[in-house]
Design a protein around this motif. Structure first.
Motif, PDB file in Angstrom:
ATOM      1  N   LEU A  69      40.644  14.607   7.597  1.00 41.95           N
ATOM      2  CA  LEU A  69      41.213  15.130   6.354  1.00 41.95           C
ATOM      3  C   LEU A  69      42.731  14.960   6.314  1.00 41.95           C
ATOM      4  N   ASP A  70      43.327  14.691   7.475  1.00 41.45           N
ATOM      5  CA  ASP A  70      44.781  14.525   7.543  1.00 41.45           C
ATOM      6  C   ASP A  70      45.205  13.057   7.573  1.00 41.45           C
ATOM      7  N   HIS A  71      44.289  12.148   7.326  1.00 44.26           N
ATOM      8  CA  HIS A  71      44.640  10.727   7.350  1.00 44.26           C
ATOM      9  C   HIS A  71      45.785  10.461   6.370  1.00 44.26           C
ATOM     10  N   PRO A  72      46.776   9.654   6.764  1.00 41.80           N
ATOM     11  CA  PRO A  72      47.926   9.439   5.876  1.00 41.80           C
ATOM     12  C   PRO A  72      47.575   8.780   4.542  1.00 41.80           C
ATOM     13  N   ASP A  73      46.485   8.031   4.499  1.00 42.15           N
ATOM     14  CA  ASP A  73      46.037   7.452   3.235  1.00 42.15           C
ATOM     15  C   ASP A  73      45.194   8.500   2.510  1.00 42.15           C
ATOM     16  N   PRO A  74      45.652   9.019   1.375  1.00 46.09           N
ATOM     17  CA  PRO A  74      44.901  10.094   0.710  1.00 46.09           C
ATOM     18  C   PRO A  74      43.491   9.672   0.307  1.00 46.09           C
ATOM     19  N   LEU A  75      43.280   8.377   0.026  1.00 44.62           N
ATOM     20  CA  LEU A  75      41.942   7.930  -0.332  1.00 44.62           C
ATOM     21  C   LEU A  75      41.009   8.006   0.870  1.00 44.62           C
ATOM     22  N   ARG A  76      41.519   7.645   2.055  1.00 47.60           N
ATOM     23  CA  ARG A  76      40.708   7.748   3.264  1.00 47.60           C
ATOM     24  C   ARG A  76      40.389   9.215   3.562  1.00 47.60           C
ATOM     25  N   ALA A  77      41.383  10.076   3.394  1.00 49.47           N
ATOM     26  CA  ALA A  77      41.158  11.505   3.631  1.00 49.47           C
ATOM     27  C   ALA A  77      40.132  12.055   2.642  1.00 49.47           C
ATOM     28  N   ALA A  78      40.248  11.685   1.370  1.00 49.11           N
ATOM     29  CA  ALA A  78      39.314  12.158   0.351  1.00 49.11           C
ATOM     30  C   ALA A  78      37.909  11.631   0.614  1.00 49.11           C
ATOM     31  N   ASP A  79      37.806  10.384   1.064  1.00 52.27           N
ATOM     32  CA  ASP A  79      36.503   9.817   1.361  1.00 52.27           C
ATOM     33  C   ASP A  79      35.843  10.543   2.526  1.00 52.27           C
ATOM     34  N   SER A  80      36.633  10.870   3.546  1.00 56.02           N
ATOM     35  CA  SER A  80      36.090  11.624   4.677  1.00 56.02           C
ATOM     36  C   SER A  80      35.564  12.980   4.223  1.00 56.02           C
ATOM     37  N   ALA A  81      36.327  13.655   3.344  1.00 54.15           N
ATOM     38  CA  ALA A  81      35.875  14.948   2.814  1.00 54.15           C
ATOM     39  C   ALA A  81      34.576  14.782   2.032  1.00 54.15           C
ATOM     40  N   GLY A  82      34.482  13.721   1.228  1.00 53.82           N
ATOM     41  CA  GLY A  82      33.274  13.483   0.446  1.00 53.82           C
ATOM     42  C   GLY A  82      32.062  13.212   1.313  1.00 53.82           C
ATOM     43  N   ALA A  83      32.246  12.400   2.361  1.00 50.26           N
ATOM     44  CA  ALA A  83      31.125  12.102   3.264  1.00 50.26           C
ATOM     45  C   ALA A  83      30.687  13.363   4.012  1.00 50.26           C
ATOM     46  N   GLU A  84      31.644  14.153   4.475  1.00 47.18           N
ATOM     47  CA  GLU A  84      31.298  15.401   5.173  1.00 47.18           C
ATOM     48  C   GLU A  84      30.499  16.338   4.272  1.00 47.18           C
ATOM     49  N   ASN A  85      30.906  16.450   3.011  1.00 46.80           N
ATOM     50  CA  ASN A  85      30.171  17.321   2.084  1.00 46.80           C
ATOM     51  C   ASN A  85      28.720  16.879   1.947  1.00 46.80           C
ATOM     52  N   PRO A 143      32.607  -1.070  10.540  1.00 48.70           N
ATOM     53  CA  PRO A 143      33.189   0.168  10.002  1.00 48.70           C
ATOM     54  C   PRO A 143      32.116   1.220   9.772  1.00 48.70           C
ATOM     55  N   GLY A 144      32.526   2.475   9.825  1.00 51.17           N
ATOM     56  CA  GLY A 144      31.600   3.557   9.542  1.00 51.17           C
ATOM     57  C   GLY A 144      31.200   3.585   8.077  1.00 51.17           C
ATOM     58  N   ALA A 145      30.201   4.390   7.764  1.00 49.97           N
ATOM     59  CA  ALA A 145      29.714   4.501   6.391  1.00 49.97           C
ATOM     60  C   ALA A 145      30.636   5.395   5.577  1.00 49.97           C
ATOM     61  N   ASP A 146      31.070   4.915   4.419  1.00 48.20           N
ATOM     62  CA  ASP A 146      31.911   5.738   3.551  1.00 48.20           C
ATOM     63  C   ASP A 146      31.045   6.643   2.692  1.00 48.20           C
ATOM     64  N   ALA A 147      31.692   7.476   1.879  1.00 54.33           N
ATOM     65  CA  ALA A 147      30.960   8.487   1.106  1.00 54.33           C
ATOM     66  C   ALA A 147      29.974   7.857   0.134  1.00 54.33           C
ATOM     67  N   VAL A 148      30.367   6.781  -0.519  1.00 53.08           N
ATOM     68  CA  VAL A 148      29.475   6.134  -1.485  1.00 53.08           C
ATOM     69  C   VAL A 148      28.251   5.558  -0.778  1.00 53.08           C
ATOM     70  N   THR A 149      28.455   4.958   0.392  1.00 48.64           N
ATOM     71  CA  THR A 149      27.326   4.417   1.155  1.00 48.64           C
ATOM     72  C   THR A 149      26.387   5.531   1.582  1.00 48.64           C
ATOM     73  N   VAL A 150      26.956   6.632   2.076  1.00 45.49           N
ATOM     74  CA  VAL A 150      26.128   7.777   2.469  1.00 45.49           C
ATOM     75  C   VAL A 150      25.332   8.287   1.277  1.00 45.49           C
ATOM     76  N   ALA A 151      25.966   8.383   0.117  1.00 42.74           N
ATOM     77  CA  ALA A 151      25.274   8.852  -1.093  1.00 42.74           C
ATOM     78  C   ALA A 151      24.120   7.925  -1.458  1.00 42.74           C
ATOM     79  N   LEU A 166      24.165   9.724  -8.697  1.00 36.64           N
ATOM     80  CA  LEU A 166      24.826  10.399  -7.584  1.00 36.64           C
ATOM     81  C   LEU A 166      25.960   9.551  -7.032  1.00 36.64           C
ATOM     82  N   VAL A 167      25.694   8.246  -6.820  1.00 38.84           N
ATOM     83  CA  VAL A 167      26.733   7.367  -6.267  1.00 38.84           C
ATOM     84  C   VAL A 167      27.948   7.343  -7.180  1.00 38.84           C
ATOM     85  N   ALA A 168      27.727   7.250  -8.476  1.00 33.25           N
ATOM     86  CA  ALA A 168      28.846   7.207  -9.420  1.00 33.25           C
ATOM     87  C   ALA A 168      29.642   8.501  -9.388  1.00 33.25           C
ATOM     88  N   ARG A 169      28.945   9.609  -9.276  1.00 26.84           N
ATOM     89  CA  ARG A 169      29.651  10.886  -9.304  1.00 26.84           C
ATOM     90  C   ARG A 169      30.346  11.184  -7.977  1.00 26.84           C
TER      91      ARG A 169
END
Length: 637
Positions: A69-85, A143-151, A166-169
């Motif tokens: 969640l602290d990744h310097p790239d906010p998109l990477r941090a947001a994606d990690s939060a989305g995948a965790e959820n 690379p690991g699976a991002d939030a969209v892939t997990v969805a 779901l993927v779009a949202r």
């Protein structure tokens, strides 16, 4: 701006009317209703890494790996939060057991593979922390699976595949979250002199940890998101329409000096100077909603008949609160709950007529003397009232959807520190410190430093005070009136004193009331005709299930999970404290304490499956609006 009249003695108490009667110092934890939790068999409450439930290797002292969640790239941090959820939701909704090793394996038979998920923290109450998931047998270095892939992968496992939606949202939620993180990292502090309530409402940057799309706002453009998002501290003038009195629908239970104040009069100070055609009333709309409804054929027809007039944007700027569609102005005696057809989380947020009736009805019910009895038992708790509304009918008397506005009483003065539990527990960029932190973590750390006590001991006392000041009053209302509140973390506000201890609470939401069928006769005696148009009576079985989820699982277990996942306290210790609290609350008369203590399997709302099934939680009967699943009760596990 002239202040709007507020309900007086027969309505909710404001901080000014109470003379700021919130205690200056926190109550002692020892009480007849909330027994103090004793230390466990190993001594005092634990703190630090050793206090964390089910700590995996990455969760031990000395571990310095950067939180995703602290990744310097906010998109990477947001994606990690989305995948965790998504992973937290799937783990809960499938009731997956704790893995033996440090990796959770999620089979994906529909795709012929599995997800391997590093477990950073395993939570007894569901607030797990996960590392980046990977596909089983993926090539080294992939690379690991991002939030969209997990969805997409999880959607294929659902019998009713709503994968594309779901993927779009999920993508939309991640995109918004990235923008919020980037903005908040640049300006983490609220402007100087900001309203405490508004600052708290703007603090929910990541959203609820057990929702698959917590920041999805389907329908908002990037520029609109900047105007209408509380996380970006947006603000905007209202869009006004004039409604012919022949098609105006309205009600008010708001009183001043013993007289009812019509909704039009409450709005008058905010429409001052607005030129209205003769025989019309001013109706405020959310600007996004105005643009949308003015394209609807039924609204176009009313405009062509001269029954509606588009007046455009006018007046002072209003600020969206954490629900996005409810707007607030510091110093104003009212808030406005506006209709907004944007899909936020699982629903399009347009007011339903029965909800408007319900808000005024609950206010009238509390004025029958019930509020006085409640205040006598729990003076620090109240409901934020929704006593007035305006809407539009067709000439035949049927409701025109999308043109409804509810007038909410604002009980918070400038010195009242009221924060919803979701905002209190959600991590966000913190001023003067690297990385993301929650206000809860900052509060207990400050209290520990000030008092010289361990963080774990402070957490235990904070939690017990919260149970006494916020949870116990909700149980009282259920026991004595048969009124159950949908008191989830977004609807529940805790009032904090100057040091950060809980001293009271508020409940808000004209949607979330359950009148127990078993109390129908008593409620009818209090308020004849209650429930006739508000559709609020619910069977006791459904009420028990929903109260156990909203107050027990979402609210209290969610708070316990936050303490654990944020490395503040031992979840098992707090679960033991909650158990003792419930044992002490059984004689009160609400069925919930016994239900939570005795039931091995609880029914839990499944946010991910609800989304996969394409359900709108505001549509249909209360017992079929969402998907519910069975999970193990952590109080019995």
């Amino acid at each position: 701006m002239n202040p709007t009249p507020a309900p007086e003695a027969d309505g909710p108490l404001t901080s000014q009317q109470r003379g700021h009667d919130l205690p200056d110092a926190p109550l002692a934890v020892e009480s007849t209703t909330v027994p103090r939790q004793k230390a466990g068999p190993h001594g005092a409450p634990r703190t630090g890494a050793g206090a964390r439930t089910g700590a995996a290797p990455a969760d031990r002292p000395g571990h310095t790996e950067q939180d995703p969640l602290d990744h310097p790239d906010p998109l990477r941090a947001a994606d990690s939060a989305g995948a965790e959820n998504l992973l937290r939701c799937w783990t809960r909704e499938k009731d997956l057991p704790r893995p033996q090793g440090g990796t959770l394996r999620i089979p994906l038979p529909a795709s012929g593979t599995a997800l391997l998920v590093p477990v950073v923290h395993w939570s007894a109450t569901g607030w797990h922390r996960f590392g980046t998931p990977a596909l089983e047998n993926a090539p080294a270095g992939a690379p690991g699976a991002d939030a969209v892939t997990v969805a997409a992968l999880l959607s294929r496992e659902c019998e009713r595949n709503a994968g594309t939606d779901l993927v779009a949202r999920v993508a939309d939620s991640v995109r918004h979250t990235a923008a919020f993180l980037a903005d908040r990292r640049t300006a983490p502090t609220a402007p100087s002199g900001a309203d405490l309530f508004l600052a708290a409402e703007q603090s929910l940057v990541l959203g609820h940890p057990l929702h698959p799309t917590p920041k999805s706002r389907e329908g908002l453009s990037e520029s609109e998101a900047h105007l209408y998002s509380p996380e970006l501290r947006g603000s905007f003038p209202l869009h006004w329409m004039a409604v012919d009195h022949s098609v105006l629908a309205t009600d008010s239970a708001w009183t001043k000096a013993g007289r009812t104040v019509p909704a039009q009069a409450l709005l008058a100070p905010h429409a001052e100077g607005l030129r209205l055609p003769d025989g019309t009333a001013a109706l405020p709309l959310h600007p996004w909603q105005a643009a949308e409804v003015l394209r609807r054929p039924e609204v176009v027809a009313l405009c062509e008949k001269g029954l509606l007039h588009d007046l455009g944007p006018y007046g002072e700027r209003w600020h969206p609160t954490s629900s996005v569609r409810t707007v607030h102005r510091p110093g104003c005696d009212l808030m406005l709950k506006l209709s907004l057809g944007v899909r936020i989380t699982n629903s399009r947020r347009e007011n339903l007529r029965k909800e408007l009736h319900r808000g005024a009805e609950v206010h009238r019910l509390l004025r029958t003397g019930l509020a006085d009895r409640w205040r006598e038992a729990h003076p620090g708790f109240d409901i934020v009232r929704d006593p007035a509304w305006l809407a539009v009918d067709h000439p035949d008397g049927s409701a025109v959807p999308g043109l409804d506005v509810m007038l909410r009483h604002n009980p918070f003065g400038p010195a009242d520190d009221a924060v919803c539990i979701a905002g209190l527990t959600a991590p966000r960029p913190w001023p003067g410190r690297p990385g993301t932190h929650s206000r809860l973590a900052d509060t207990v750390s400050s209290l520990a430093a000030r008092t010289g006590r361990t963080t774990g001991a402070v957490c235990a006392e904070w939690f017990l005070r919260y149970l006494d000041r916020v949870v116990l009053p909700v149980l009282w209302l259920d026991a004595h009136a048969g009124v159950a509140l949908e008191a989830h973390q977004q609807n529940t506000l805790v009032l904090l004193d100057g040091d950060g201890w809980p001293v009271g609470g508020r409940y808000r939401d004209n949607q979330g009331y359950y009148f127990r069928e078993s109390h129908r006769a008593a409620l009818e005696r209090r308020l004849p005709g209650i429930g006739a148009v508000s559709d609020t009576f619910v069977s006791d079985d459904v009420t028990d299930e929903r109260l156990a989820y909203y107050l027990g699982i979402n609210n209290v277990f969610g708070l316990i999970g936050a303490f654990g996942a944020q490395r503040l306290a031992d979840e098992e210790l707090l679960l033991a404290a909650f158990r003792r609290f419930l044992e002490g609350a059984v004689p009160l008369g609400s069925p919930l304490p016994g239900y939570l203590l005795e039931t091995g399997q609880l029914r839990c709302k499944a946010n991910l499956l609800t989304r996969m099934h394409g359900l709108d939680e505001l549509v249909g009967p209360v017992d079929t609006q969402s998907v519910y699943v069975t999970i193990a009760n952590p109080l019995r596990s």
